[in-house]
Design an enzyme around this catalytic site. Sequence first.
Site, PDB file in Angstrom:
ATOM      1  N   ASP A   1       0.867  -1.155   0.000  1.00 28.35           N
ATOM      2  CA  ASP A   1       0.000   0.000   0.000  1.00 28.35           C
ATOM      3  C   ASP A   1       0.916   1.221   0.000  1.00 28.35           C
ATOM      4  O   ASP A   1       2.107   1.102   0.263  1.00 28.35           O
ATOM      5  CB  ASP A   1      -0.850  -0.067   1.268  1.00 28.35           C
ATOM      6  CG  ASP A   1      -1.669   1.173   1.459  1.00 28.35           C
ATOM      7  OD1 ASP A   1      -2.238   1.635   0.467  1.00 28.35           O
ATOM      8  OD2 ASP A   1      -1.750   1.666   2.587  1.00 28.35           O
TER       9      ASP A   1
ATOM     10  N   GLU B   1      -2.000  21.325   0.879  1.00 32.54           N
ATOM     11  CA  GLU B   1      -2.446  22.674   1.164  1.00 32.54           C
ATOM     12  C   GLU B   1      -1.940  23.113   2.527  1.00 32.54           C
ATOM     13  O   GLU B   1      -1.492  24.236   2.715  1.00 32.54           O
ATOM     14  CB  GLU B   1      -3.976  22.721   1.122  1.00 32.54           C
ATOM     15  CG  GLU B   1      -4.476  23.823   0.265  1.00 32.54           C
ATOM     16  CD  GLU B   1      -5.959  23.707  -0.012  1.00 32.54           C
ATOM     17  OE1 GLU B   1      -6.728  23.370   0.906  1.00 32.54           O
ATOM     18  OE2 GLU B   1      -6.339  23.956  -1.167  1.00 32.54           O
TER      19      GLU B   1
ATOM     20  N   LYS C   1      -3.331  27.900  -8.723  1.00 30.01           N
ATOM     21  CA  LYS C   1      -2.282  26.897  -8.596  1.00 30.01           C
ATOM     22  C   LYS C   1      -2.809  25.599  -9.190  1.00 30.01           C
ATOM     23  O   LYS C   1      -4.011  25.315  -9.119  1.00 30.01           O
ATOM     24  CB  LYS C   1      -1.873  26.716  -7.138  1.00 30.01           C
ATOM     25  CG  LYS C   1      -2.955  26.139  -6.264  1.00 30.01           C
ATOM     26  CD  LYS C   1      -2.474  25.892  -4.853  1.00 30.01           C
ATOM     27  CE  LYS C   1      -3.550  25.134  -4.089  1.00 30.01           C
ATOM     28  NZ  LYS C   1      -3.499  25.323  -2.653  1.00 30.01           N
TER      29      LYS C   1
ATOM     30  N   LYS D   1      -7.462  -4.481  -4.997  1.00 26.38           N
ATOM     31  CA  LYS D   1      -6.186  -4.836  -4.368  1.00 26.38           C
ATOM     32  C   LYS D   1      -6.137  -6.331  -4.114  1.00 26.38           C
ATOM     33  O   LYS D   1      -5.135  -6.996  -4.375  1.00 26.38           O
ATOM     34  CB  LYS D   1      -6.024  -4.085  -3.043  1.00 26.38           C
ATOM     35  CG  LYS D   1      -5.659  -2.644  -3.199  1.00 26.38           C
ATOM     36  CD  LYS D   1      -5.333  -2.032  -1.837  1.00 26.38           C
ATOM     37  CE  LYS D   1      -4.963  -0.574  -1.995  1.00 26.38           C
ATOM     38  NZ  LYS D   1      -4.554   0.027  -0.735  1.00 26.38           N
TER      39      LYS D   1
ATOM     40  N   ASP E   1      -1.672  -0.625   5.854  1.00 27.13           N
ATOM     41  CA  ASP E   1      -1.968  -0.151   7.201  1.00 27.13           C
ATOM     42  C   ASP E   1      -3.448   0.085   7.437  1.00 27.13           C
ATOM     43  O   ASP E   1      -3.874   0.185   8.573  1.00 27.13           O
ATOM     44  CB  ASP E   1      -1.218   1.146   7.480  1.00 27.13           C
ATOM     45  CG  ASP E   1      -1.806   2.304   6.694  1.00 27.13           C
ATOM     46  OD1 ASP E   1      -2.120   2.084   5.517  1.00 27.13           O
ATOM     47  OD2 ASP E   1      -1.961   3.387   7.250  1.00 27.13           O
TER      48      ASP E   1
ATOM     49  N   ASP F   1      -6.753  -2.164   3.051  1.00 26.14           N
ATOM     50  CA  ASP F   1      -5.760  -3.158   2.669  1.00 26.14           C
ATOM     51  C   ASP F   1      -6.105  -4.545   3.191  1.00 26.14           C
ATOM     52  O   ASP F   1      -5.373  -5.497   2.937  1.00 26.14           O
ATOM     53  CB  ASP F   1      -4.384  -2.759   3.216  1.00 26.14           C
ATOM     54  CG  ASP F   1      -4.002  -1.363   2.781  1.00 26.14           C
ATOM     55  OD1 ASP F   1      -4.199  -1.073   1.599  1.00 26.14           O
ATOM     56  OD2 ASP F   1      -3.538  -0.585   3.617  1.00 26.14           O
TER      57      ASP F   1
END
Lengths: 351, 1244
Positions: free
Chosen positions: B439, B582, B652, B875, B895, B899
């Site tokens: 992951d 940010e 941005k 996954k 984690d 997962d």
Amino acid sequence: MMNNSGASAAGSSSGSGEGQAPRRNSKRPKYSRFTQQELPACKPILTPRWVISVFTLVGIIFVPIGLVSLMASRDVVEIVDRYDSACVPPNMTDDKVAYAQNAAIDKTCTRILKVPKDMDQPIYVYYQLDNFYQNHRRYVKSRNDEQLMSAKKANDSSGCDPEATTGNGTIVPCGLIAWSLFNDTYSFIHGNKNITVNKHNISWKSDRDHKFGKDVYPKNFQNGALIGGAKLDPKKSLSEQEDLIVWMRTAALPTFRKLYGRIEVDLKANDTITVTLKNNYNTYSFNGKKKLVLSTTSWLGGKNDFLGIAYLTVGGLCFFLATAFTVVYLVKPRKLGDPSYLSWNRNPQGH
Amino acid sequence: MPRTGRIREKLRWSKIYTFSCIRHPESINADAGPSLSLSLSLSLPLPGPGHSRIVRCNQPRAHKRKPLDYPTNYISTTKYNIVTFLPKAIFEQFRRVANLYFLLAACLSVTSISPFSPVSMIAPLAFVVGLSMAKEALEDWRRFVQDMKVNLRKALVHKGNGRFSNKFWHKIRVGDVVRVEKNQFFPADLLLLSSGYEDGICYVETMNLDGETNLKVKRSLEVTLPFEDDRSFKDFTATIRCEDPNPSLYTFAGNLEHERQVYALDPSQVLLRDSKLRNTSYIYGVVIFTGHDTKVMQNATESPSKRSRVEKKMDRIIYILFTVLVLVSLISSLGFAVKTKLEMPSWWYLQPQRGDNSHLYSPSTPGLSGIFHLVTALILYGYLIPISLYVSIEVVKVLQAMFINQDLQMYDEETGNPAQARTSNLNEELGQVDTILSDKTGTLTCNQMDFLKCSIAGFPYGLSSSEVEIAAAKQIASEESGGSVQNGGGIDYWENGGSGFGSSPEIELEGGITCKIEKPRKPMIRGFSFEDDRLMQGNWMSEPNPGTILLFFRILAVCHTAIPELDEETGGFTYEAESPDEGAFLVAAREFGFEFCRRTQTSVFVRERYPSSAEPIEREFKILNLLEFNSKRKRMSVVIRDENGQLLLLCKGADSIIFDRLSKNGRMYEADTSKHLNEYGEAGLRTLALAYRKLEESEYSAWNTEFLKAKTALGPDREAQLEQAADMIEKELVLVGATAVEDKLQKGVPQCIDKLAQAGLKIWVLTGDKMETAVNIGFACSLLRQGMKQIRLSPMNKELITQDANKAVKEDIQKQITNASQMIKLETDPHAAFALIIDGKALTYALEEDMKHQFLSLAVDCASVICCRVSPKQKALVTRLVKEGTGKVTLAIGDGANDVGMIQEADIGVGISGVEGMQAVMASDFSISQFRYLERLLVVHGHWCYKRIAQMICYFFYKNIAFGLTLFYFEAYTGFSGQSVYDDWYMILFNVLLTSLPVISLGVFEQDVSSEVCLQFPALYQQGAKNLFFDWYRIIGWMANGLYSSLMIFFLNIGIFFTQAFLRGGQTADMAAIGTTMFTCIICAVNMQIALTMSHFTWIQIVLVWGSIATWYLFLLAYGESSPLVSGDAFRLLVEALAPAPIFWAVTLLVAAACNLPYLIHISYQRLYNPMDHHVIQEIKYYKKDVEDQIMWTRERSKARWATKIGFTARVDAKIRQLKGKLHSKVSSLSGQTVVATPPPDVL
């Protein structure tokens, strides 16, 4: 619990002073060389020197042992006489079983033995049976140790089937082993003298003292419909019946010898011994051979070259290996710890 | 409980937001339409099956009776409970064929068929099964404790009369109103009623569910907004009708009935358990699903029981042994039947005619007797099957797991978490891993962004030089100086671990940048690792373009959607931002002296600090419009009016997007900036370009009307209109600069990946994140590098709304895969490396049955594989594909709850502990607190455990064959009657006591090489991955060794003890004497064998090996002294008969030597002429050659790495090739011009 500083990373920032969760060192594993797998260790490696020395050493130890054992075995003098077929009267050779089973026929038989070499006393007398499965499971199990040991258990015959009881009650000693007790007898004449056969202390001392009771007397033995082998003197306690004690130690192989007695006379080479034997025991049913064995012993026991030969073979092989390794090593030595033998140096493209 | 969050005045976010969370007055009316029609069918549940759930809000009593008594919020992941433990665990135990066999044998042992006494069969079985069950119970208990930790968390629940109080999670019931504070987890699936924001929105972090790091916005229904404090819930009631529990995380259907009105509900009102409230001071919600009904628990699959490959193979060997057992038994029983039929009638001493009713020995029915005997034989030869093997392995694995748990080098000081082997039955699998599926967030990265570099007006700022450059430069320098250390640069670099480069602290890089190499940066400030004095402390004023720099800082400080929060302790501000970047920008702006301090509905206030004045100046920027970021636009802008009344558009966004939108005269710095951006990208940094535009009043107002029109528009194309409107103003930009933010990797991740790659492991990254982010991380971890050919698979952008859109996309993907495979095939450069980057959408197609193998073979050809935007399900699917497609061992590490699927699916699942959210850890087989510990876990523990277990199992088979076959040979001498030559007690003790401890010590303590060497020579790991120690060659070799030993043991003994006296006293050996001697030989031979097998002797091994032999003699002594009724023929056997007999000792010595001779020859020969890597290394270590000849040692270490195309070292190598190439062309061009005969340096 909820406000874990590590996770609220998203833009939250207040310099260095952000609350670190208090260190929870309680979970810290304690250091010890054991838990870190760092115990001091001896890590021997098989260097060529070691290999060659080990083989040489084994050779050095084994060859003498082999020689000594072989010599001990050669020192033993052994007379083996097979008498089962010779003792059958010529008219009954066609039906040996009938001969053996007919109690009316006199089974006496005389054999003449010649002493090949000097035999120092004590000379052990054995009978050897062949093709006799004393190690058959049915046979081995058919005994009752408690009954043999103490008079209190005289009526206990569990495990003795099919030779547990007669019409009169429990058999003592019960079971197939006791029932089939060997009953040939031997008597020896050396020159003109009778030689006494000492039948004391032919069994294990611990058997006499602890396993066969001094207060246990034979009872109902060989009284059943079928008579197996020898009868026992009901007056003598089991611990004195040494033939039985020896017989009851079952042999491991279908060919076995059992101690009959000791002759405590020195015999000279070329002496003749006349054996008068009673050929009672029926081995004819199952084609078993019967042999009479007279043997001296060495410190290693009886006559058997096998041990010596085996030792010599292994020792010799080790000498050979030591030489072979030396030669190969001299011809094509490998420097120890030579990195060029590492797999990545041997076939670099193998990666 | 008033918190800092309450201080902040309520903001109405919908005013600022453009896109997603506006609720138009019209749209509410539109909602009212269907709700009216729905209200007609008030009493009816939602149509369709699976929508029967009714929740009576705030009426706790309603859910205590049927039919609404839904399960409580109690969760349990245990396998057993007190009642079910015994039957279930016993059932589990006897699913093992071997155990079942021994159970049957134990049952039969009470009959007369059995050759052994019942206790000798039942005791070992009870011991073995009991031990395994105890272990099972312990593991389940641990799970229970974990569950209880979660169940006993507390949450604020409405108790009636507007009072809220703490309640344990597991006591929460459906219909309860709960209040969740900031940064707390939701205790159950909730319906959002109201939040700390006036318009009922809240931010949710769903990392635990799907692994996405950006915050998601949820909003409540308008109707429930008034319930915004504790008291208002006094009289609140409502009824929710909704779908039944299901595992779909992104759907929800239902409606809320409140005061006779029905309102439709959708997923944006539902807060899922295990997600977390962020950036919102509090929310109120009503519980819809509890406990195992919650979506996250519905997603949880029963953790599969995993077995290692070694164990599976072991099962096959056991089957082989079973076959041998049956074969031998058949021979035996056939022999018995023949003997019984033909010969037994003549064995009068057995009284064959007097059968004791059973047909065990009946010559008249030999067939029947033979069948009975078959059973006897099956039990008798049971010693071929090592009963204690399973239990020994289990003991060993628990101890190995203990070592893993106790390893201080895998203990994380920061979180206080040691590594943990949660299931111990996969230890050896750790040594055989081929592919690691990792992951990203939380595993490779810490989900923290650090502002690292920037480029303003074409000047690069920020000094931290890339590690790759440093290492490459160093190596080249050392090579050119003719230095002895060759090829070792990359490795040394890591090992010095930042303690400097010893002699050369300053290295001149090619570009002429002198970079100081110092200790690893220790950012004092979270989110800010920028180091360049030119910009700090107001020094920027004296830079060439102070105006542009000022603008740059203002864009950072103003163009965002974050909210400042005053930290009362320090007086500083923290920022609640939607994305971590940010936050990093705001922190950077603050550090540069532009502190964003306040946001109102319409303005942003920034405290600007100039060196000229001591006090900061607070400036107000009026926010006129905010054009949000989304993944399609890849940019965000604000339109502001500064204090001078100047209208500005600050923007941005992704560099490619911004560069496309620059005005002609805004491109002044484009060339320089894009060069810097490339450098940043190569270093794995996340880059954004910043630009601005000055707006004219008239132009703005014209646009604004357009924009407002779009904003208030209705219908499906509203978004498109908004986008179009935004597009109109976001053009003609002027480039200011670019930022580079480091997605902070966890400590030691690149090094660890490097080492793992050198150990020959393949690493796949599966992330829920965006492709850009994933690629950045790929660069940062050196999974990607410049010059690597990237294959990107993503579906076509064309959104065909036709019937066969799916088919078209699929064909497109298919074509992409084929092309890429073709390309790889045609590649001739040996150094060429490919990287596959695949998008979640493309993956959906690639994972389909007909395409997946093609996809897999492409992926296997690539050096690194990165899957982005993959769902948890995908996954797991990818993991399964790799596992089943390649047939190799896969390891998944992650984690978060997202997962879990992959962790459960992989052969080995590793969870990262220490971060919150226990799901991954709970589902995992091993947990570590940092990714970097994976190296030690695999390369050291895995390597050791694999070798230990492999050797141990081989030895087990050896010893049981050596022992079991002697029983068979003996049978041939007993007329196949089933009599054993050994005493029952010997047989019990053989496996349980006399030979088990040394083999356990082998399994626990053996080390072929030390842990340092394991780490220094990662290539040694391939011994496990290639399964060199448990291949059939080796297994059969060991079995043959066992066969040979059994022959030696039996026939040497038989030959030596044949018939003659074995003592001077003339006594001949009986069965007990021969059996005991034979057994002594076995004990000595097998214990000597294990001593030869070991290469690492601590006092424990020495004590156990010698102790086992000594125990045997001691036992014999003690057994001989016990009552003759117990010991039978073994009574005083040793003292009276065997010990005085020289032949007894002579036989033991002979047999032990003879048995081990072939093995000794084998290992001597192998070590001498065909040594394996660890042999050579052992020798080097033994002779301390590594100390004497450090050059050789370093050289070998650098060669010992798997030639890898990924990882830091590969990257350094590539860089060196590149630099050398340049140097070469320089030299050749030089030599071409000047005819001076300067021989090129050796390095070329």
